[in-house]
Design a protein around this motif. Structure first.
Motif, PDB file in Angstrom:
ATOM      1  N   LEU A 137      38.324  -1.692  -7.707  1.00  0.00           N
ATOM      2  CA  LEU A 137      38.245  -2.403  -6.401  1.00  0.00           C
ATOM      3  C   LEU A 137      38.276  -1.516  -5.246  1.00  0.00           C
ATOM      4  CD1 LEU A 137      37.972  -5.223  -5.040  1.00  0.00           C
ATOM      5  CD2 LEU A 137      40.332  -5.381  -5.022  1.00  0.00           C
ATOM      6  N   LYS A 138      39.200  -0.293  -5.522  1.00  0.00           N
ATOM      7  CA  LYS A 138      39.314   0.579  -4.524  1.00  0.00           C
ATOM      8  C   LYS A 138      39.428   1.973  -5.334  1.00  0.00           C
ATOM      9  CE  LYS A 138      41.926   1.851  -0.593  1.00  0.00           C
ATOM     10  NZ  LYS A 138      43.140   1.665   0.206  1.00  0.00           N
ATOM     11  N   PRO A 139      38.673   2.958  -4.908  1.00  0.00           N
ATOM     12  CA  PRO A 139      37.645   2.958  -3.987  1.00  0.00           C
ATOM     13  C   PRO A 139      36.343   1.927  -4.512  1.00  0.00           C
ATOM     14  CG  PRO A 139      37.534   4.945  -5.203  1.00  0.00           C
ATOM     15  CD  PRO A 139      38.718   4.399  -5.753  1.00  0.00           C
ATOM     16  N   LEU A 140      35.835   1.248  -3.456  1.00  0.00           N
ATOM     17  CA  LEU A 140      34.809   0.407  -4.020  1.00  0.00           C
ATOM     18  C   LEU A 140      33.325   1.261  -3.957  1.00  0.00           C
ATOM     19  CD1 LEU A 140      34.249  -2.745  -4.577  1.00  0.00           C
ATOM     20  CD2 LEU A 140      33.803  -2.745  -1.797  1.00  0.00           C
ATOM     21  N   ASP A 141      32.618   1.086  -5.119  1.00  0.00           N
ATOM     22  CA  ASP A 141      31.534   1.542  -5.198  1.00  0.00           C
ATOM     23  C   ASP A 141      30.287   0.847  -4.478  1.00  0.00           C
ATOM     24  OD1 ASP A 141      28.881   2.547  -6.233  1.00  0.00           O
ATOM     25  OD2 ASP A 141      29.369   2.025  -8.165  1.00  0.00           O
ATOM     26  N   GLU A 142      30.187   1.078  -3.156  1.00  0.00           N
ATOM     27  CA  GLU A 142      29.545   0.326  -2.159  1.00  0.00           C
ATOM     28  C   GLU A 142      28.043   0.461  -2.570  1.00  0.00           C
ATOM     29  OE1 GLU A 142      30.508   1.525   1.767  1.00  0.00           O
ATOM     30  OE2 GLU A 142      32.707   0.674   1.591  1.00  0.00           O
ATOM     31  N   LYS A 143      27.532   1.602  -2.986  1.00  0.00           N
ATOM     32  CA  LYS A 143      26.095   1.961  -3.145  1.00  0.00           C
ATOM     33  C   LYS A 143      25.619   0.969  -4.167  1.00  0.00           C
ATOM     34  CE  LYS A 143      23.153   5.786  -4.237  1.00  0.00           C
ATOM     35  NZ  LYS A 143      23.258   5.627  -5.753  1.00  0.00           N
ATOM     36  N   THR A 144      26.404   0.925  -5.472  1.00  0.00           N
ATOM     37  CA  THR A 144      25.674   0.113  -6.284  1.00  0.00           C
ATOM     38  C   THR A 144      25.643  -1.513  -6.114  1.00  0.00           C
ATOM     39  OG1 THR A 144      26.661   1.546  -7.922  1.00  0.00           O
ATOM     40  CG2 THR A 144      25.813  -0.463  -8.740  1.00  0.00           C
ATOM     41  N   LEU A 200      39.051  -9.293  -3.918  1.00  0.00           N
ATOM     42  CA  LEU A 200      37.646  -9.006  -4.167  1.00  0.00           C
ATOM     43  C   LEU A 200      36.796  -9.572  -3.068  1.00  0.00           C
ATOM     44  CD1 LEU A 200      35.436  -7.729  -5.955  1.00  0.00           C
ATOM     45  CD2 LEU A 200      35.272 -10.027  -7.005  1.00  0.00           C
ATOM     46  N   GLY A 201      37.004 -10.989  -2.797  1.00  0.00           N
ATOM     47  CA  GLY A 201      36.305 -11.641  -2.009  1.00  0.00           C
ATOM     48  C   GLY A 201      36.188 -11.041  -0.457  1.00  0.00           C
ATOM     49  N   GLY A 202      37.547 -10.829  -0.139  1.00  0.00           N
ATOM     50  CA  GLY A 202      37.891  -9.898   1.138  1.00  0.00           C
ATOM     51  C   GLY A 202      37.029  -8.670   1.079  1.00  0.00           C
ATOM     52  N   ALA A 203      36.983  -7.792   0.078  1.00  0.00           N
ATOM     53  CA  ALA A 203      36.562  -6.340   0.080  1.00  0.00           C
ATOM     54  C   ALA A 203      35.120  -6.474   0.210  1.00  0.00           C
ATOM     55  CB  ALA A 203      36.793  -5.750  -1.213  1.00  0.00           C
ATOM     56  N   ILE A 204      34.276  -7.450  -0.561  1.00  0.00           N
ATOM     57  CA  ILE A 204      33.036  -7.735  -0.607  1.00  0.00           C
ATOM     58  C   ILE A 204      32.245  -8.136   0.869  1.00  0.00           C
ATOM     59  CG2 ILE A 204      31.107  -8.679  -1.600  1.00  0.00           C
ATOM     60  CD1 ILE A 204      32.225  -6.657  -3.542  1.00  0.00           C
ATOM     61  N   SER A 205      33.283  -9.146   1.473  1.00  0.00           N
ATOM     62  CA  SER A 205      32.853  -9.744   2.674  1.00  0.00           C
ATOM     63  C   SER A 205      32.945  -8.391   3.826  1.00  0.00           C
ATOM     64  CB  SER A 205      33.895 -10.557   3.152  1.00  0.00           C
ATOM     65  OG  SER A 205      33.968 -11.794   2.385  1.00  0.00           O
ATOM     66  N   GLU A 206      33.901  -7.624   3.658  1.00  0.00           N
ATOM     67  CA  GLU A 206      34.189  -6.705   4.721  1.00  0.00           C
ATOM     68  C   GLU A 206      32.725  -5.669   4.478  1.00  0.00           C
ATOM     69  OE1 GLU A 206      37.785  -4.916   3.664  1.00  0.00           O
ATOM     70  OE2 GLU A 206      38.927  -6.674   4.028  1.00  0.00           O
ATOM     71  N   LEU A 265      29.661  -6.309   3.342  1.00  0.00           N
ATOM     72  CA  LEU A 265      28.646  -6.961   3.852  1.00  0.00           C
ATOM     73  C   LEU A 265      28.649  -7.229   5.386  1.00  0.00           C
ATOM     74  CD1 LEU A 265      27.878 -10.076   1.188  1.00  0.00           C
ATOM     75  CD2 LEU A 265      27.170  -7.548   1.097  1.00  0.00           C
ATOM     76  N   GLY A 266      29.578  -7.420   5.812  1.00  0.00           N
ATOM     77  CA  GLY A 266      29.753  -7.661   7.427  1.00  0.00           C
ATOM     78  C   GLY A 266      29.308  -6.319   7.900  1.00  0.00           C
ATOM     79  N   LYS A 267      29.671  -5.224   7.289  1.00  0.00           N
ATOM     80  CA  LYS A 267      29.607  -3.901   7.970  1.00  0.00           C
ATOM     81  C   LYS A 267      28.097  -3.390   7.847  1.00  0.00           C
ATOM     82  CE  LYS A 267      32.820  -1.596   5.901  1.00  0.00           C
ATOM     83  NZ  LYS A 267      33.668  -0.733   5.451  1.00  0.00           N
ATOM     84  N   LYS A 268      27.538  -3.783   6.568  1.00  0.00           N
ATOM     85  CA  LYS A 268      26.357  -2.995   6.059  1.00  0.00           C
ATOM     86  C   LYS A 268      25.121  -3.972   5.837  1.00  0.00           C
ATOM     87  CE  LYS A 268      28.435   1.171   5.413  1.00  0.00           C
ATOM     88  NZ  LYS A 268      29.097   1.739   4.136  1.00  0.00           N
ATOM     89  N   MET A 269      25.353  -5.183   5.240  1.00  0.00           N
ATOM     90  CA  MET A 269      24.219  -6.040   5.081  1.00  0.00           C
ATOM     91  C   MET A 269      24.727  -7.559   5.125  1.00  0.00           C
ATOM     92  SD  MET A 269      22.046  -5.432   1.345  1.00  0.00           S
ATOM     93  CE  MET A 269      22.044  -3.646   1.691  1.00  0.00           C
ATOM     94  N   PRO A 270      24.738  -7.972   6.336  1.00  0.00           N
ATOM     95  CA  PRO A 270      25.198  -9.351   6.490  1.00  0.00           C
ATOM     96  C   PRO A 270      24.210 -10.283   5.678  1.00  0.00           C
ATOM     97  CG  PRO A 270      24.789  -8.366   8.592  1.00  0.00           C
ATOM     98  CD  PRO A 270      24.339  -7.148   7.748  1.00  0.00           C
TER      99      PRO A 270
END
Lengths: 313, 273
Positions: free
Chosen positions: A226-233, A256-262, A264-269
């Motif tokens: 969960l941390k560090p999060l593999d944002e790319k994949t 997890l929900g919080g992390a993925i929301s953060e 998506l909100g930043k990079k791909m809403p």
């Protein structure tokens, strides 16, 4: 027949191998060695095991001191006490100095079962995820727990590994190679990305089978780190599917929900639905009952997927 | 060295530490002078006589460890480290400034010679337990010295750690209580009394000494005696005066966490000359 084993058993087995491979691995527990399975290390390496009694704060501080003087220290307890009672020891004495302490509590989430709310932590991922330097791992089955606990010895600095009480169906096998920090795609799909951790990985795979019967292609990602999060994949998958469902045995706030929301909100809403505990405390009950009661069943994931698909732009 | 020469040397070192404490907190404009000054004689004795350490090799595996559990008193530790040669003395005047290695509370990753980051009270004794265990596990004969505060002794973790050290018979661990009788909100006995503190530690299974924490030769002799205790950890209850050495700070609660102004720094340095 499906093999069922607890993630905590993977921890116990990993400790035995670690004890053989590393002369500087030391294990601490806080009067829960039988539950966390660290008693097995105690039996094999009595000189390198120290029971701290019911005193988690001193356990974390002692672990920090052992690490600061060259040892690799694994600590056990229940997740509620390790992360709640000793939060500030983890933050200030372990993580701030990036010390080689592996915080490996068991009995996380609501699947503690009958013991009820006081022992069911659905906040630990939120607490651990905000601490700098601390890596956060949630194994999905016995084999991943064992591999992650072993891999942690080679990660410089503090690592949190969240394990559970119940025997759950295994997903992997003895040959599983844990790749720290890398999302593991378990199933391809084009319509929705299901990001899952812990026991919900297996449940998500079952849900994906159900969805396939209705012609819905669900891609299932095991977000074991969960941390560090593999944002790319994650973003690559979401770009393809256009929607996300998260599934965790934890509060939908901060984990997890919080992390993925953060992310998506930043990079791909894009639309997201969260399967998890809805801002409430646990309660006593049998494990199957509790999974239904808190909305953590296969059916809950299916419903969340349909709901998120309806929101797709 | 003869006893009178040793006493003279350590008194001089303690005086230098006190001057540096006042100066660096004055420069910083904030910090904790009271509990730094009360600890100066014990810290001077440890760093300039008793402890085995090597400023040129801060991570020497055989070194004795000093843990300042009452981390807010770090000016005394920074002064001792600089005076020992761990880093240049002019760094002291960067205390608490952005980019300085000398944080408001000690950071082991920034300062050579700091054994563990501290500052949140109650946590250093537990860390000292871990270091003492490592010595045992790796067959090293180093000692671990840890200084705790009297206000800090109100933290539950201190007593968890106390039980642990006695249970595992950590006789390579020596704790010093800087018993200056004052905390932020007032006197210890008014805020939350820790008396009878000697009895408490004894009841927890420690060998307890009680000394005048400003009597250099008593400190010297007691540290030596503590090192020789076998089968249990040692606690030295050092009766001290908060703000010791600066007349207007002595026994004044207000100087727990307040910096002297320019004029006060001058007066203090004159008194410590």
């Amino acid at each position: 027949m499906v093999e069922k084993k607890a993630t905590r058993e993977g921890y116990g087995d990993a400790l035995l191998e670690l004890g053989r491979e590393y002369s500087n691995v030391v294990v601490l527990d806080a009067d829960l060695a039988k539950s966390t399975q660290s008693y097995r290390f105690k039996e094999a390496f009595p000189d390198r095991f120290f029971d701290c009694g019911v005193a988690e704060q001193n356990m974390m501080g002692t672990a920090a001191g052992l690490a600061a003087s060259g040892m690799i220290c694994y600590t056990g307890s229940f997740a509620i006490f390790a992360t709640g009672r000793a939060f500030e020891q983890i933050r200030n004495t372990i993580a701030y100095s990036n010390l080689n302490v592996k915080i490996c509590p068991t009995h996380a989430g609501i699947t503690v079962g009958e013991d009820g709310a006081s022992h069911q932590t659905v906040e630990d991922l939120a607490l651990m995820r905000v601490i700098p330097n601390l890596k956060v791992i949630i194994p999905a089955d016995y084999y991943e727990a064992k591999a992650a606990a072993k891999a942690a010895a080679e990660i410089d600095g503090p690592v949190f590994i969240r394990m559970g009480r119940p025997k759950i169906p295994t997903i992997f096998d003895e040959n599983y190679e844990f790749e720290f920090g890398k999302v593991l795609k378990l199933r391809e799909g084009k319509d929705v990305t299901i990001c899952a951790v812990g026991i919900m990985v297996g449940v998500s795979l079952e849900a994906a089978d159900e969805l396939a019967k209705e012609g819905i292609g669900a891609e299932v990602l095991n977000i074991h780190t969960l941390k560090p999060l593999d944002e790319k994949t994650i973003l690559e998958s979401v770009k393809k599917t256009g929607s996300v469902v998260t599934a965790e045995e934890h509060s939908i706030i901060g984990g997890l929900g919080g992390a993925i929301s953060e992310l998506l909100g930043k990079k791909m809403p894009l639309p997201i639905e969260m399967v998890g505990v809805k801002d409430r405390f646990g309660t006593s009950g049998s494990i199957p009952e509790l999974l239904d009661y808190f909305g953590l069943s296969k059916q809950d994931i299916v419903v969340a997927v349909k709901s998120v698909l309806a929101r797709k732009p | 060295m003869k006893r009178d020469e040793l006493e003279k040397l350590l008194k001089e070192k303690a005086r230098i530490l006190r001057r540096d404490i006042v100066k660096m907190i004055g420069e910083a404009g904030s910090g904790h002078p009271g509990g730094s000054l009360s600890a100066a004689d014990v810290v001077a004795t440890l760093y300039f006589y008793h402890m085995r350490h090597n400023p040129k090799d801060p991570s020497w595996p055989e070194r004795d460890r000093f843990v300042l559990s009452k981390g807010h008193a770090c000016p005394v530790l920074y002064a001792a480290l600089a005076e020992s040669g761990y880093f240049e003395k002019n760094i002291l005047w960067t205390l608490r400034k952005l980019g300085s290695i000398l944080q408001g509370h000690p950071d082991m990753r920034k300062v050579p010679g700091i054994e563990i980051s501290s500052g949140s009270l109650g946590q250093g004794l537990a860390a000292a337990n871990g270091m003492a265990l490592t010595a045992r596990l790796t067959n090293k004969d180093y000692k671990v010295y840890v200084m705790i505060g009297d206000g800090e002794s109100q933290e539950g973790e201190i007593w968890e750690a106390s039980m642990f050290a006695a249970h595992y018979k950590l006789d390579n661990l020596v704790a010093i209580l800087d018993y200056n009788k004052l905390q932020i909100d007032g006197s210890i006995c008014e805020v939350m009394d820790i008396k009878p503190v000697v009895d408490k530690w004894r009841a927890f299974g420690w060998h307890v000494f009680e000394i005048d924490g400003h009597d250099i030769m008593q400190i010297v002799d007691t540290l030596k005696a503590a090192d020789e205790i076998r089968g249990k950890p040692s606690m030295i209850v050092a009766n001290t005066i908060k703000g010791k050495g600066v007349s207007f700070m002595e026994n004044v609660c207000g100087f727990h966490g307040k910096a002297p102004n320019k004029e006060q720094v001058e007066i203090a340095l004159r008194e410590l000359s």
